[in-house]
Write a protein that holds these residues in place. Sequence first.
Motif, PDB file in Angstrom:
ATOM      1  N   MET A   1      14.712  40.317 -21.776  1.00  0.00           N
ATOM      2  CA  MET A   1      15.805  41.256 -21.656  1.00  0.00           C
ATOM      3  C   MET A   1      15.474  42.493 -22.481  1.00  0.00           C
ATOM      4  N   GLY A   2      15.741  43.659 -21.891  1.00  0.00           N
ATOM      5  CA  GLY A   2      15.463  44.914 -22.569  1.00  0.00           C
ATOM      6  C   GLY A   2      16.444  45.180 -23.691  1.00  0.00           C
ATOM      7  N   VAL A   3      16.093  46.150 -24.529  1.00  0.00           N
ATOM      8  CA  VAL A   3      16.909  46.475 -25.700  1.00  0.00           C
ATOM      9  C   VAL A   3      18.276  47.015 -25.276  1.00  0.00           C
ATOM     10  N   ARG A   4      18.277  47.950 -24.309  1.00  0.00           N
ATOM     11  CA  ARG A   4      19.544  48.532 -23.868  1.00  0.00           C
ATOM     12  C   ARG A   4      20.463  47.492 -23.247  1.00  0.00           C
ATOM     13  N   LYS A   5      19.873  46.615 -22.466  1.00  0.00           N
ATOM     14  CA  LYS A   5      20.665  45.581 -21.806  1.00  0.00           C
ATOM     15  C   LYS A   5      21.249  44.608 -22.829  1.00  0.00           C
ATOM     16  N   ARG A   6      20.470  44.266 -23.836  1.00  0.00           N
ATOM     17  CA  ARG A   6      20.944  43.373 -24.878  1.00  0.00           C
ATOM     18  C   ARG A   6      22.071  44.017 -25.679  1.00  0.00           C
ATOM     19  N   GLN A   7      21.916  45.316 -25.996  1.00  0.00           N
ATOM     20  CA  GLN A   7      22.956  46.016 -26.748  1.00  0.00           C
ATOM     21  C   GLN A   7      24.263  46.085 -25.959  1.00  0.00           C
ATOM     22  N   SER A   8      24.165  46.377 -24.672  1.00  0.00           N
ATOM     23  CA  SER A   8      25.394  46.456 -23.875  1.00  0.00           C
ATOM     24  C   SER A   8      26.025  45.074 -23.711  1.00  0.00           C
ATOM     25  N   ALA A   9      25.201  44.021 -23.639  1.00  0.00           N
ATOM     26  CA  ALA A   9      25.728  42.658 -23.547  1.00  0.00           C
ATOM     27  C   ALA A   9      26.444  42.283 -24.843  1.00  0.00           C
ATOM     28  N   GLU A  10      25.885  42.675 -25.996  1.00  0.00           N
ATOM     29  CA  GLU A  10      26.527  42.389 -27.277  1.00  0.00           C
ATOM     30  C   GLU A  10      27.844  43.141 -27.425  1.00  0.00           C
ATOM     31  N   LEU A  11      27.887  44.389 -26.954  1.00  0.00           N
ATOM     32  CA  LEU A  11      29.128  45.165 -26.999  1.00  0.00           C
ATOM     33  C   LEU A  11      30.200  44.524 -26.116  1.00  0.00           C
ATOM     34  N   ARG A  12      29.797  44.033 -24.941  1.00  0.00           N
ATOM     35  CA  ARG A  12      30.725  43.387 -24.019  1.00  0.00           C
ATOM     36  C   ARG A  12      31.272  42.095 -24.627  1.00  0.00           C
ATOM     37  N   LYS A  13      30.397  41.315 -25.272  1.00  0.00           N
ATOM     38  CA  LYS A  13      30.830  40.075 -25.923  1.00  0.00           C
ATOM     39  C   LYS A  13      31.804  40.365 -27.061  1.00  0.00           C
ATOM     40  N   GLU A  14      31.525  41.425 -27.816  1.00  0.00           N
ATOM     41  CA  GLU A  14      32.388  41.805 -28.930  1.00  0.00           C
ATOM     42  C   GLU A  14      33.772  42.213 -28.431  1.00  0.00           C
ATOM     43  N   ALA A  15      33.806  42.933 -27.305  1.00  0.00           N
ATOM     44  CA  ALA A  15      35.090  43.354 -26.735  1.00  0.00           C
ATOM     45  C   ALA A  15      35.872  42.166 -26.193  1.00  0.00           C
ATOM     46  N   GLN A  16      35.181  41.151 -25.701  1.00  0.00           N
ATOM     47  CA  GLN A  16      35.862  39.990 -25.128  1.00  0.00           C
ATOM     48  C   GLN A  16      36.369  39.017 -26.185  1.00  0.00           C
ATOM     49  N   LYS A  17      35.961  39.188 -27.437  1.00  0.00           N
ATOM     50  CA  LYS A  17      36.432  38.292 -28.489  1.00  0.00           C
ATOM     51  C   LYS A  17      37.928  38.452 -28.731  1.00  0.00           C
ATOM     52  N   SER A  18      38.446  39.670 -28.562  1.00  0.00           N
ATOM     53  CA  SER A  18      39.864  39.899 -28.805  1.00  0.00           C
ATOM     54  C   SER A  18      40.695  39.658 -27.550  1.00  0.00           C
ATOM     55  N   GLN A  19      40.041  39.295 -26.445  1.00  0.00           N
ATOM     56  CA  GLN A  19      40.724  39.156 -25.168  1.00  0.00           C
ATOM     57  C   GLN A  19      40.771  37.682 -24.754  1.00  0.00           C
ATOM     58  N   ALA A  20      41.880  37.275 -24.150  1.00  0.00           N
ATOM     59  CA  ALA A  20      42.002  35.914 -23.614  1.00  0.00           C
ATOM     60  C   ALA A  20      42.667  36.003 -22.256  1.00  0.00           C
ATOM     61  N   PHE A  21      42.455  34.989 -21.416  1.00  0.00           N
ATOM     62  CA  PHE A  21      43.032  35.045 -20.083  1.00  0.00           C
ATOM     63  C   PHE A  21      43.547  33.683 -19.652  1.00  0.00           C
ATOM     64  N   ALA A  22      44.349  33.704 -18.604  1.00  0.00           N
ATOM     65  CA  ALA A  22      44.848  32.478 -17.978  1.00  0.00           C
ATOM     66  C   ALA A  22      44.945  32.750 -16.486  1.00  0.00           C
ATOM     67  N   LYS A  23      44.693  31.712 -15.708  1.00  0.00           N
ATOM     68  CA  LYS A  23      44.781  31.839 -14.253  1.00  0.00           C
ATOM     69  C   LYS A  23      45.840  30.890 -13.728  1.00  0.00           C
ATOM     70  N   LEU A  24      46.515  31.336 -12.706  1.00  0.00           N
ATOM     71  CA  LEU A  24      47.516  30.545 -12.015  1.00  0.00           C
ATOM     72  C   LEU A  24      47.044  30.470 -10.572  1.00  0.00           C
ATOM     73  N   LEU A  25      46.672  29.275 -10.115  1.00  0.00           N
ATOM     74  CA  LEU A  25      46.056  29.136  -8.795  1.00  0.00           C
ATOM     75  C   LEU A  25      46.994  28.446  -7.820  1.00  0.00           C
ATOM     76  N   ASN A  26      46.894  28.848  -6.555  1.00  0.00           N
ATOM     77  CA  ASN A  26      47.628  28.240  -5.434  1.00  0.00           C
ATOM     78  C   ASN A  26      49.135  28.178  -5.658  1.00  0.00           C
ATOM     79  N   VAL A  27      49.728  29.287  -6.046  1.00  0.00           N
ATOM     80  CA  VAL A  27      51.176  29.369  -6.203  1.00  0.00           C
ATOM     81  C   VAL A  27      51.789  29.492  -4.807  1.00  0.00           C
ATOM     82  N   PRO A  28      52.710  28.614  -4.441  1.00  0.00           N
ATOM     83  CA  PRO A  28      53.217  28.624  -3.075  1.00  0.00           C
ATOM     84  C   PRO A  28      54.293  29.680  -2.808  1.00  0.00           C
TER      85      PRO A  28
END
Length: 138
Positions: free
Chosen positions: A1-28
């Motif tokens: 993996m290149g340096v730029r790609k690794r840096q952007s992946a680390e930034l994305r991971k850092e941003a996702q640390k403060s984020q959480a999600f939930a899914k609701l599937l097949n709601v009738p």
Amino acid sequence: MGVRKRQSAELRKEAQKSQAFAKLLNVPSSPRKMRLVVDMIRGKEVFRALGLLEFSNKEAAARLRKCLLSAISNWEAKNERKAENGELYVSTIFVGPAPMLKRLRPAPQGRGYRIRKRANHVTLYVDTIDNKTTKEDK
């Protein structure tokens, strides 16, 4: 993996640390009916959104409230602390169609009318409010 790609992946991971999600599937219920409720809480602080959902007279509001509570508890588990009032907000929420049940209803003169029983999937992301202000500044 290149340096730029690794840096952007680390930034994305850092941003996702403060984020959480939930899914609701097949709601009738149809996606259109769910979107009416989803539009009420998009961008709101989570405890205000919970209040809106609790006192809404739509059937979809009860299901969405359960999903929002799940997203909050996911965030608390991820960050190992309790969510305080005014700390989290609904950053992203969207509704998509789920597989449709197709049925036939008897109609006059030997015909059959098609009944489409729609369902939906809801995805809800919560994020911290301090991230909201930093994203708008950029």
